[in-house]
Design an enzyme around this catalytic site. Structure first.
Site, mmCIF file in Angstrom:
data_model
loop_
_atom_site.group_PDB
_atom_site.id
_atom_site.type_symbol
_atom_site.label_atom_id
_atom_site.label_comp_id
_atom_site.label_asym_id
_atom_site.label_seq_id
_atom_site.Cartn_x
_atom_site.Cartn_y
_atom_site.Cartn_z
ATOM 1 C CE LYS A 113 -3.994 -2.158 0.441
ATOM 2 N NZ LYS A 113 -4.721 -2.494 -0.758
ATOM 3 C CE LYS A 196 -4.950 -8.998 -2.988
ATOM 4 N NZ LYS A 196 -5.468 -8.681 -1.740
ATOM 5 C CE LYS A 199 -13.739 -4.598 -2.872
ATOM 6 N NZ LYS A 199 -13.957 -4.368 -1.432
#
Ligand code: TYM
Length: 360
Positions: A113, A196, A199
């Site tokens: 992130k 994977k 979103k």
């Protein structure tokens, strides 16, 4: 003894996709009969990456509808919103005081992130795993059904539990175990099958459970199959499509297309058509139930109010134990006064202030 507890949650950052469903929610539904399950909409975690405040409440509502439409049953399970139970952040603070920063810096999702949003690296992102640990142990959950990507967070939770127990000389929390599905722990992106389904890779990379049939068909037809020259092994994109066909298609569909692949005669367009039909067919009841729930705001409100009330009752009990162990004032009904009296050194309350904890 009551039933063992299960806790899990999803961030309200957009419609849930096949990865969320197959990695987590499918197990949630199966566990409802045997465990006391608490399923959360983790909005505080949703704040750790950039988001629009105006969309947050709508996302929470949509996620609640997704949970219910997918089969989470509020008669058997507790459905709740993390920010409505303040004990989550209260406990996260306390656990934060026993968690070395080095443990948090090595969590893979923190590093990911931080790379994705270099202008948004903050204390909340670093302590993401501490809040997640608090979510789980607040309910003394023993089983946490999640996809494979959450395993480092579960390991961190267990480490935090052990350290808390060691430092405060108590045994309050079970060490929770992840429950990861055998075949569907990691569903891959349709556009970038080495990663994977997520979103963050955009709407074309995923099938949302609420996608209309045309959108499902279009996304599957455009899914990446072989990127380079075809080698000995099945490419990740084709493997992902076959994995989805195994789940959503009939046994016969899977067997015959797989035989064509093995014989080298498979046309990917046929695999994709069959798979798109199978997914559309399988998600039909979900779409129908979703539409009904959209039109029943009173029911949704009842479910949430009830879930939050039941969650808070458990959370308060745990916090009383935690505060006792940490030498903090306890504020649950009936004990607050005694706690204050003990802290003030008054013997009248018949209670003693907890002893200082030797911290190493
Ligand atoms: P989140 O919101 O990213 O994802 C929710 C759940 O979906 C699973 N999942 C997948 N499984 C298989 N294949 C995929 N492609 C895929 N993508 C997502 C995730 O593993 C997860 O189970 N940190 C959590 C939310 C959370 C939580 C908790 C979970 C907060 N507190 C306490 C369990 C217990 C997260 O970000 O999930």
């Amino acid at each position: 003894m009551g039933r063992k507890r299960v806790f899990s949650g999803i961030r309200p950052t957009g419609p849930i996709h096949l990865g969320n469903y197959l990695g987590a929610i499918k197990s949630w539904i199966q566990l409802q009969d045997r465990y006391e399950c608490i399923y959360a909409i983790v909005d505080y975690h949703g704040m750790t990456t950039p988001y629009h405040p105006a969309e947050m409440r709508a996302n929470v509502r949509e996620l609640l509808i997704d949970y219910l439409a997918a089969g989470v049953d509020p008669e058997r399970s507790i459905l709740m919103v993390q920010s409505a139970v303040p004990e989550h952040t209260e406990l996260a603070w306390i656990l934060g005081t026993v968690t070395p920063i080095a443990w948090l810096e090595r969590v893979p999702t923190f590093k990911e992130k931080a790379e994705q949003h270099p202008d948004y690296v903050h204390l909340g992102l670093l302590s993401y795993g501490v809040l997640m640990a608090a979510d789980i142990v607040l309910y003394k959950a023993e089983v946490v059904p999640v996809g494979e990507d959450q395993l480092p967070h579960l390991e961190l939770t267990r480490e935090i539990v052990r350290r808390f127990h060691h430092l405060f000389g108590v045994r309050i929390f079970p060490e929770p175990q992840a429950l990861v599905p055998q075949d569907t722990a990691r569903i891959m992106s349709l556009t970038d099958p080495e990663k994977k389904m997520s979103k963050t890779l955009g709407p074309r990379s995923l099938i949302a459970l609420s996608d209309p049939p045309e959108a499902i068909r279009e996304k599957i037809m455009k899914a990446v199959t072989d990127t380079g020259p075809s080698g000995e092994r099945m490419s990740p994109g084709v493997a992902n499509l076959f994995q989805l066909l195994k789940i959503f298609g009939t046994e016969e569909e899977y067997r015959s297309l797989r035989a064509e692949y093995d014989a080298g005669t498979l046309r990917y367009v046929n695999l994709k058509r069959t798979l798109a039909d199978a997914i559309i067919r399988s998600l039909e009841p979900f779409r129908r139930r979703r539409a009904e729930l959209e039109n029943d705001p009173a029911y949704l409100e009842r479910v949430l109010r009830d879930g939050i009330r039941r969650a808070r009752a458990i959370a308060r009990e745990t916090m009383a134990e935690v505060k006792e162990a940490c030498g903090l004032l306890r504020d649950e009904p009936g004990l607050g006064e005694a706690g204050v009296a003990a802290a003030a050194g008054s013997k009248a309350a018949g209670e003693q202030a907890p002893e200082a904890v030797e911290r190493r």
